[in-house]
Design an enzyme around this catalytic site. Structure first.
Site, PDB file in Angstrom:
ATOM      1  N   LEU A  13       0.812  -1.213   0.000  1.00 52.06           N
ATOM      2  CA  LEU A  13       0.000   0.000   0.000  1.00 52.06           C
ATOM      3  C   LEU A  13       0.846   1.264   0.000  1.00 52.06           C
ATOM      4  O   LEU A  13       1.945   1.306   0.540  1.00 52.06           O
ATOM      5  CB  LEU A  13      -0.916   0.011   1.225  1.00 52.06           C
ATOM      6  N   ASP A  14       0.290   2.307  -0.608  1.00 51.52           N
ATOM      7  CA  ASP A  14       0.915   3.627  -0.562  1.00 51.52           C
ATOM      8  C   ASP A  14       0.374   4.389   0.660  1.00 51.52           C
ATOM      9  O   ASP A  14      -0.463   3.858   1.405  1.00 51.52           O
ATOM     10  CB  ASP A  14       0.678   4.385  -1.878  1.00 51.52           C
TER      11      ASP A  14
END
Length: 137
Positions: A13-14
């Site tokens: 995930l960012d």
């Protein structure tokens, strides 16, 4: 066509809680490797034959984000077979939702990186991956 499933992990995930755009490339590559293995051309077999199948061109369109825990389905199909290259289409879906679509050209090289023609039987072996090709809107 070949289908591969992956489950989104936290490390992918960012800062916004979405799968980072670069991670989609890993998903696509994993699916292509599994598709090749399904027709008897895993990476060890290719290397044993003195070959690499490399990406020389890639275009990705992102449609919707994926998030933690999503189960993604990657559809992989060969759109064109040529003597020394192939064109692939891939879609990443979550259920019925299209998240990303990609098209790429792969080239065959020797272990030295120089372009080569496909070995006898390789183009024919790709036939099960040729249809139906995943489509994007």
């Amino acid at each position: 066509m070949h289908t591969t499933e992956v489950k989104v992990r936290f490390s992918e995930l960012d800062p916004y809680g979405h799968v980072n755009h670069a991670v989609y490339l890993t998903y696509l590559e994993t699916a292509r490797i599994e598709a090749l293995a399904s027709i008897g051309y895993d990476l060890a077999t290719l290397r044993g034959a003195g070959l690499h199948l490399i990406v020389v061109e890639l275009s990705v369109r992102y449609h919707l984000p994926a998030g933690l825990g999503d189960v993604l389905r990657i559809e992989t199909a060969v759109a064109e077979r040529r003597p020394a290259s192939s064109r692939w289409r891939q879609c990443i879906r979550r259920g019925d939702d299209l998240l990303a679509s990609a098209e790429l050209r792969g080239a065959i090289t020797g272990l030295d990186g120089r372009a080569r023609r496909a070995p006898d039987g390789f183009r024919d072996a790709l036939a099960p991956l040729c249809a139906p090709a995943p489509t994007a809107p």
